[in-house]
Every structure is written in structure tokens, then in C-alpha cells.
Design a protein around this motif. Structure first.
Motif, PDB file in Angstrom:
ATOM      1  N   GLY A  17      -2.286  -6.206   6.317  1.00 35.52           N
ATOM      2  CA  GLY A  17      -2.015  -4.763   6.324  1.00 35.52           C
ATOM      3  C   GLY A  17      -0.864  -4.396   5.415  1.00 35.52           C
ATOM      4  O   GLY A  17      -0.902  -3.392   4.697  1.00 35.52           O
ATOM      5  N   ALA A  18       0.189  -5.228   5.433  1.00 31.05           N
ATOM      6  CA  ALA A  18       1.347  -4.958   4.580  1.00 31.05           C
ATOM      7  C   ALA A  18       0.993  -5.063   3.113  1.00 31.05           C
ATOM      8  O   ALA A  18       1.423  -4.255   2.285  1.00 31.05           O
ATOM      9  CB  ALA A  18       2.472  -5.934   4.925  1.00 31.05           C
ATOM     10  N   VAL A  19       0.186  -6.066   2.765  1.00 27.81           N
ATOM     11  CA  VAL A  19      -0.229  -6.229   1.371  1.00 27.81           C
ATOM     12  C   VAL A  19      -1.030  -5.021   0.903  1.00 27.81           C
ATOM     13  O   VAL A  19      -0.828  -4.470  -0.179  1.00 27.81           O
ATOM     14  CB  VAL A  19      -1.054  -7.528   1.201  1.00 27.81           C
ATOM     15  N   LEU A  20      -1.972  -4.578   1.753  1.00 29.51           N
ATOM     16  CA  LEU A  20      -2.792  -3.422   1.384  1.00 29.51           C
ATOM     17  C   LEU A  20      -1.954  -2.161   1.256  1.00 29.51           C
ATOM     18  O   LEU A  20      -2.209  -1.308   0.402  1.00 29.51           O
ATOM     19  CB  LEU A  20      -3.890  -3.198   2.440  1.00 29.51           C
ATOM     20  N   TYR A  21      -0.935  -2.041   2.107  1.00 29.29           N
ATOM     21  CA  TYR A  21      -0.102  -0.846   2.076  1.00 29.29           C
ATOM     22  C   TYR A  21       0.869  -0.867   0.902  1.00 29.29           C
ATOM     23  O   TYR A  21       1.035   0.114   0.183  1.00 29.29           O
ATOM     24  CB  TYR A  21       0.683  -0.710   3.380  1.00 29.29           C
ATOM     25  N   LEU A  22       1.504  -2.016   0.682  1.00 22.36           N
ATOM     26  CA  LEU A  22       2.533  -2.098  -0.353  1.00 22.36           C
ATOM     27  C   LEU A  22       1.947  -2.264  -1.746  1.00 22.36           C
ATOM     28  O   LEU A  22       2.563  -1.897  -2.740  1.00 22.36           O
ATOM     29  CB  LEU A  22       3.479  -3.269  -0.054  1.00 22.36           C
ATOM     30  N   TYR A  23       0.748  -2.835  -1.828  1.00 20.45           N
ATOM     31  CA  TYR A  23       0.157  -3.096  -3.139  1.00 20.45           C
ATOM     32  C   TYR A  23      -1.247  -2.511  -3.199  1.00 20.45           C
ATOM     33  O   TYR A  23      -2.238  -3.229  -3.133  1.00 20.45           O
ATOM     34  CB  TYR A  23       0.107  -4.607  -3.405  1.00 20.45           C
ATOM     35  N   PRO A  24      -1.327  -1.185  -3.322  1.00 24.71           N
ATOM     36  CA  PRO A  24      -2.643  -0.538  -3.320  1.00 24.71           C
ATOM     37  C   PRO A  24      -3.534  -1.006  -4.459  1.00 24.71           C
ATOM     38  O   PRO A  24      -4.742  -0.899  -4.385  1.00 24.71           O
ATOM     39  CB  PRO A  24      -2.310   0.958  -3.443  1.00 24.71           C
ATOM     40  N   SER A  25      -2.933  -1.541  -5.522  1.00 23.66           N
ATOM     41  CA  SER A  25      -3.758  -1.996  -6.640  1.00 23.66           C
ATOM     42  C   SER A  25      -4.638  -3.174  -6.255  1.00 23.66           C
ATOM     43  O   SER A  25      -5.580  -3.511  -6.949  1.00 23.66           O
ATOM     44  CB  SER A  25      -2.874  -2.380  -7.820  1.00 23.66           C
ATOM     45  N   SER A  26      -4.311  -3.845  -5.132  1.00 20.86           N
ATOM     46  CA  SER A  26      -5.114  -4.983  -4.707  1.00 20.86           C
ATOM     47  C   SER A  26      -6.329  -4.571  -3.907  1.00 20.86           C
ATOM     48  O   SER A  26      -7.160  -5.401  -3.572  1.00 20.86           O
ATOM     49  CB  SER A  26      -4.260  -5.927  -3.849  1.00 20.86           C
ATOM     50  N   ARG A  27      -6.450  -3.286  -3.588  1.00 20.06           N
ATOM     51  CA  ARG A  27      -7.536  -2.836  -2.725  1.00 20.06           C
ATOM     52  C   ARG A  27      -8.780  -2.491  -3.531  1.00 20.06           C
ATOM     53  O   ARG A  27      -8.716  -1.855  -4.566  1.00 20.06           O
ATOM     54  CB  ARG A  27      -7.091  -1.622  -1.907  1.00 20.06           C
ATOM     55  N   ARG A  28      -9.895  -2.922  -3.033  1.00 22.76           N
ATOM     56  CA  ARG A  28     -11.178  -2.568  -3.611  1.00 22.76           C
ATOM     57  C   ARG A  28     -12.100  -2.122  -2.485  1.00 22.76           C
ATOM     58  O   ARG A  28     -11.975  -2.592  -1.358  1.00 22.76           O
ATOM     59  CB  ARG A  28     -11.818  -3.773  -4.317  1.00 22.76           C
ATOM     60  N   ALA A  29     -13.014  -1.233  -2.787  1.00 17.68           N
ATOM     61  CA  ALA A  29     -13.988  -0.797  -1.784  1.00 17.68           C
ATOM     62  C   ALA A  29     -15.078  -1.851  -1.683  1.00 17.68           C
ATOM     63  O   ALA A  29     -16.017  -1.853  -2.463  1.00 17.68           O
ATOM     64  CB  ALA A  29     -14.576   0.555  -2.168  1.00 17.68           C
ATOM     65  N   SER A  30     -14.881  -2.786  -0.753  1.00 18.84           N
ATOM     66  CA  SER A  30     -15.877  -3.803  -0.462  1.00 18.84           C
ATOM     67  C   SER A  30     -16.206  -4.664  -1.675  1.00 18.84           C
ATOM     68  O   SER A  30     -17.328  -5.146  -1.808  1.00 18.84           O
ATOM     69  CB  SER A  30     -17.170  -3.146   0.048  1.00 18.84           C
ATOM     70  N   GLY A  31     -15.264  -4.841  -2.591  1.00 19.51           N
ATOM     71  CA  GLY A  31     -15.492  -5.664  -3.758  1.00 19.51           C
ATOM     72  C   GLY A  31     -16.308  -5.004  -4.834  1.00 19.51           C
ATOM     73  O   GLY A  31     -16.631  -5.623  -5.850  1.00 19.51           O
ATOM     74  N   ILE A  32     -16.682  -3.765  -4.661  1.00 20.31           N
ATOM     75  CA  ILE A  32     -17.457  -3.040  -5.664  1.00 20.31           C
ATOM     76  C   ILE A  32     -16.516  -2.593  -6.775  1.00 20.31           C
ATOM     77  O   ILE A  32     -15.437  -2.074  -6.502  1.00 20.31           O
ATOM     78  CB  ILE A  32     -18.167  -1.832  -5.024  1.00 20.31           C
ATOM     79  N   PRO A  33     -16.871  -2.786  -8.043  1.00 18.38           N
ATOM     80  CA  PRO A  33     -15.979  -2.392  -9.138  1.00 18.38           C
ATOM     81  C   PRO A  33     -15.668  -0.902  -9.086  1.00 18.38           C
ATOM     82  O   PRO A  33     -16.528  -0.092  -8.715  1.00 18.38           O
ATOM     83  CB  PRO A  33     -16.772  -2.758 -10.398  1.00 18.38           C
ATOM     84  N   GLY A  34     -14.452  -0.562  -9.448  1.00 13.40           N
ATOM     85  CA  GLY A  34     -14.081   0.848  -9.419  1.00 13.40           C
ATOM     86  C   GLY A  34     -12.593   1.057  -9.525  1.00 13.40           C
ATOM     87  O   GLY A  34     -11.839   0.157  -9.922  1.00 13.40           O
ATOM     88  N   LEU A  35     -12.157   2.238  -9.150  1.00  7.22           N
ATOM     89  CA  LEU A  35     -10.754   2.626  -9.268  1.00  7.22           C
ATOM     90  C   LEU A  35      -9.964   2.230  -8.033  1.00  7.22           C
ATOM     91  O   LEU A  35     -10.466   2.294  -6.912  1.00  7.22           O
ATOM     92  CB  LEU A  35     -10.647   4.144  -9.466  1.00  7.22           C
ATOM     93  N   ASN A  36      -8.735   1.845  -8.253  1.00  8.66           N
ATOM     94  CA  ASN A  36      -7.788   1.693  -7.161  1.00  8.66           C
ATOM     95  C   ASN A  36      -7.210   3.068  -6.846  1.00  8.66           C
ATOM     96  O   ASN A  36      -7.175   3.950  -7.720  1.00  8.66           O
ATOM     97  CB  ASN A  36      -6.663   0.742  -7.552  1.00  8.66           C
ATOM     98  N   PRO A  37      -6.723   3.292  -5.633  1.00  4.74           N
ATOM     99  CA  PRO A  37      -6.124   4.595  -5.314  1.00  4.74           C
ATOM    100  C   PRO A  37      -4.849   4.814  -6.115  1.00  4.74           C
ATOM    101  O   PRO A  37      -4.003   3.920  -6.193  1.00  4.74           O
ATOM    102  CB  PRO A  37      -5.845   4.501  -3.815  1.00  4.74           C
ATOM    103  N   THR A  38      -4.728   5.975  -6.718  1.00  5.91           N
ATOM    104  CA  THR A  38      -3.505   6.294  -7.470  1.00  5.91           C
ATOM    105  C   THR A  38      -2.430   6.869  -6.572  1.00  5.91           C
ATOM    106  O   THR A  38      -1.276   6.968  -6.980  1.00  5.91           O
ATOM    107  CB  THR A  38      -3.820   7.298  -8.597  1.00  5.91           C
TER     108      THR A  38
END
Length: 462
Positions: A17-38
Motif C-alpha cells: 500500500g505504501a509503495v502504491l501511495y508513495l510511487y504512483p508511477s509504479s501503478r498499472r491498471a491490471s498490467g494493461i499498458p497505459g498512463l500512470n495517474p498524474t
């Protein structure tokens, strides 16, 4: 040992949870290619605002990431499908609801009946569709009358007079939809004016304000919108109660009253039909007349078909299926204008497109505006060409997108009927001419509209 296992699992969850919160660039929607949240709160909302509309944002998204792409709407991952092939692969058993209606109800905050299970949803959908079909059958002479009044008005204009399409077609759509939906009380100009005032405010905000986040950032606009929505709901509830007391069975609302729907559900279905019906009908007619004005050849072929099928008789419901070229003209209008550029469904069970897994409860966007001008599906996609719909493969692709066949949006089916009456009446009496000037720009929201008023001229047929 058990305590250690619980601690270990808890630690891993917190760490992830901390990684996802602190590093939004690491998040992907189910591994589907696309944009990270800005933005942690808004996701890619600002990216949508910067592109000018959700449609334009989706165009860029699919250009960069391919036909299956993801982005973030607030804190929620969204998957967008941007080609016919991927849409065909999409596994989602939720065929009981219309994707456009689902999106519109969600934007309005309407959820009654949507969680009652598939059986209740299917029953409600059948009531809704049957109500529209019966309304057209019972009130077809009224549609003829309203169209004849408009064409008669145009015939009275001096030739070469500039005529504003948007203004005239919106009035025709509102008169047609409200009277067929709610009865003769909307034959009164004051009722039409009151309806249009609230309609314009509501549609403007759900078409743009929600999509770019600007509505939430303006308390005055939000208050204006909520007031208009409240007034419209009160108007619809009042009309329903009036019709119930009269025990008539002619209008759309009458069929809903005869069903087992609650008062709230009747109001919501009336809201969806009147809002979507007015917008889709008006803009289908606007775009059809605009494209006809650009091609004398298409007008002449349509005139020839109308003469062969109808002669000098007025059009009737049973004759509409025989007007195949007219259907091709309207199909190509929907495609070329990207009439409804976006639709959405909620993934009810886990699905898969190509190698990509779409988790349950993921919001899936159908980037219809992207697909409708995809060169892999349509030859010369930016050319207005009704002849393309003579090909069986083209008709199948169009049907898959929900613009024809059994999955057609009920409001679009209604709009096709009104537009067919308009074209069959107009083209046999007048020729349409395009005004020379700047190329018409498109505003792509939930329903595509011309960015500015569209002007044409008429001349009488000899």
C-alpha cells in the motif's frame, strides 16, 4: 507462529500500500499498458482537460498505447477498448443494460433498479424499449405533423436565406420527444421553454462538467445544475401523476405507469429518455442535413429512392424498412459524425481481451469515436460515403458497436425514425446547399455536436 504469520501478512499489505501511495508511477491498471495517474486524487483528469474532451484524450491514449489501454479516473483504474477486434473479444455478460444508458444514469446519480439482479434489469429494459416502440406506433401522425410544420416553415423562406440547423433541429427534437414521452401538455410553448431551459443546463454539465471535473470546482455551477435537475425531476413526476389520473395509454410514460416500476423508476426512465432522446435526435438530424448539403449526388440518390418507394404518399412506419439507402445515409452520418463517441460498461465478472485480464468491477470504456474512424475497419474513414454500408462486413462492424441490430440504443432507434421522417419529407421538396466558409468543427462530448451554429440554404425542387 500464527502471530508471526499475521504480522508478516499485515506488513506486506502495508508495504505494498505504501509503495502504491508513495510511487504512483509504479501503478498499472491490471498490467494493461497505459498512463500512470498524474495526480493521486484526480488520476488523469487533468490530462483529459488538457486534451479538450474525453474523446480527444482517448484518441491520444490509443495512439500511444494501442487498442487496449488504461488510465485513471480519480482513484479508479479504467480500461479503454479502441478497435472492433478488441471489442469483439471483450467478455462481459452484462448484456442486459445499454452502455450509453448505463453511463448516463451513473452521471445523473441514478441507481434504482441497477442492483436488483439480471432478471429485474432485463424486465425493466424490456418495459423501456417496448414503451418507446409503442409510443412511436401510437403517435406517428404527430411526428409527421411536427416535421411537416418545420419543412413548411423552411419552404416559406426566400431561397438562399441562411437557416440555422442547430436551433431548428433542437426545437424539433424537444417538441417530438416531450410530446411523445409525456403527452399533450408539452404542446404548450411555455412548457417547452421551461423544459429546454433545464435540459440545456443538465446536458451541458453531464456532457462536459463531469467529464473534465470543472463542475466540482465551481460551487455556483454545481448549485445551478442541481437546481435544474431538481426542477426537471419535479416536472417529470408531475407529468407522470397527471397521466396516471387520466388513465391514458398513448405516451411513453403511460406504458411505464402500467408496469410494476416505482414512481422513482418511472421518473428516472423519463429523464433518461427525454435527455438522451432530445440530444441524439437533434444531433442526428443536424449532422444528416449537414452531410447531405455537402453532396448533391447523395441527395439525388435519396430523392430517387423516396420517389420509388413512397411516390407522392407520406412516409409510414411500415415503409421505413424499405428505405435502404436512407438507412445507409443515417448509418454513415452516425459514423462520420462520431455521434456517440464514448460508452461504458462495468465489468461484472473477470474478463479477458487478448492477453490482458480485466478484473471484476473495472470500468470499461468503449472508445467508439476512435473506432468509428479507424482505418483498419473503414476505408477512407474521413470521407462521407453511404455506399460503404452496402458491404456486409461493414454492417456487422457497425452492429457490434451498438448502432444497429438488437443491441441498438433505444433512443438512437427513436432518433432514426424521426430523422427518416424528416429526410423523406424534406428531400422530396427542397434541395440543401452548404454555405462556403470554415470547416465545421466538432465538439465531442457524450453526443457529438457542432462547435458553432451550422448554417445551410434551401432551394425548391422543380
Amino acid at each position: 507462529m500464527l502471530d508471526f504469520a499475521i504480522f508478516a501478512v499485515t506488513f506486506v499489505v502495508i508495504l505494498v500500500g505504501a509503495v502504491l501511495y508513495l510511487y504512483p508511477s509504479s501503478r498499472r491498471a491490471s498490467g494493461i499498458p497505459g498512463l500512470n495517474p498524474t495526480d493521486e486524487k484526480d488520476g488523469n483528469l487533468q490530462d483529459i482537460v488538457n486534451r479538450g474532451s474525453l474523446h480527444e484524450f482517448l484518441v491520444g491514449l490509443h495512439q500511444d498505447f494501442g487498442p487496449v489501454a488504461s488510465f485513471w479516473f480519480g482513484g479508479r483504474p479504467v480500461v479503454s477498448l479502441g478497435s472492433v477486434q478488441q471489442l469483439r473479444q471483450h467478455v462481459n455478460p452484462n448484456h442486459s443494460t445499454d452502455s450509453f444508458e448505463t453511463m448516463l444514469k451513473s452521471l445523473l446519480g441514478y441507481h434504482s433498479g441497477m442492483g436488483g439482479g439480471p432478471t429485474e434489469t432485463i424486465v425493466r429494459k424490456k418495459v423501456y424499449q417496448s414503451a418507446i416502440d409503442n409510443t412511436l406506433k401510437n403517435n406517428f401522425p404527430l411526428v409527421l405533423k411536427l416535421v411537416a410544420e418545420l419543412v413548411g416553415k423552411w419552404k416559406s423562406f426566400p431561397e438562399a436565406q441562411h437557416t440555422p440547423l442547430c436551433a431548428h433541429q433542437l426545437v424539433l427534437a424537444i417538441k417530438t420527444v416531450t410530446q411523445l414521452a409525456l403527452g399533450e401538455r408539452f404542446g404548450d410553448d411555455d412548457a417547452i421553454i421551461s423544459f429546454r431551459k433545464n435540459h440545456d443546463v443538465i446536458w451541458s454539465e453531464i456532457g462536459k462538467g463531469y467529464m473534465d471535473g470543472s463542475l466540482e470546482k465551481s460551487s455556483s455551477r454545481r448549485g445551478h445544475y442541481e437546481k435544474a435537475l431538481s426542477q426537471m425531476e419535479s416536472m417529470l413526476l408531475s407529468a407522470a401523476k397527471e397521466r396516471k389520473a387520466q388513465r391514458k395509454q398513448v405516451a411513453f410514460v403511460d406504458a411505464l405507469i402500467q408496469s410494476s416500476l416505482t414512481e422513482r423508476q418511472i421518473m428516472e426512465d423519463c429523464m433518461v429518455f427525454t435527455l438522451a432522446g432530445c440530444a441524439i435526435t437533434a444531433n442526428l438530424c443536424i449532422w444528416a442535413l449537414h452531410f447531405l448539403s455537402t453532396s448533391e449526388e447523395v441527395q439525388d440518390r435519396l430523392y430517387q429512392e423516396l420517389d420509388e418507394v413512397l411516390g407522392s404518399d407520406p412516409i409510414s412506419l411500415d415503409k421505413i424498412p424499405q428505405l435502404r439507402y436512407c438507412q445507409q445515409v443515417l448509418n454513415e452520418t452516425v459514423r462520420a459524425a462520431k455521434l456517440t463517441p464514448v460508452a461504458a460498461r462495468l465489468q461484472e465478472v473477470e474478463g479477458k481481451v487478448e492477453q490482458h485480464v480485466i478484473p471484476k468491477e473495472t470500468l470499461v470504456i468503449y472508445a467508439l469515436g476512435v473506432i468509428l474512424q479507424d482505418s483498419d475497419t473503414w476505408s477512407a474513414p474521413y470521407r462521407f460515403d453511404p455506399d460503404r454500408f452496402e458491404e456486409d462486413s461493414v454492417r456487422k462492424s457497425f452492429c457490434l458497436l451498438g448502432f444497429s441490430g438488437s443491441q441498438t440504443c433505444p433512443e438512437l432507434r427513436f432518433a432514426y425514425t424521426v430523422a427518416t421522417v424528416l429526410l423523406s419529407t424534406l428531400v422530396r421538396q427542397l434541395k440543401l446547399h452548404q454555405l462556403k466558409g470554415p470547416v465545421m468543427e466538432v465538439r465531442s462530448e457524450l453526443v457529438s455536436t457542432p462547435k458553432d451554429e451550422t448554417w445551410i440554404t434551401f432551394s425548391r425542387r422543380s
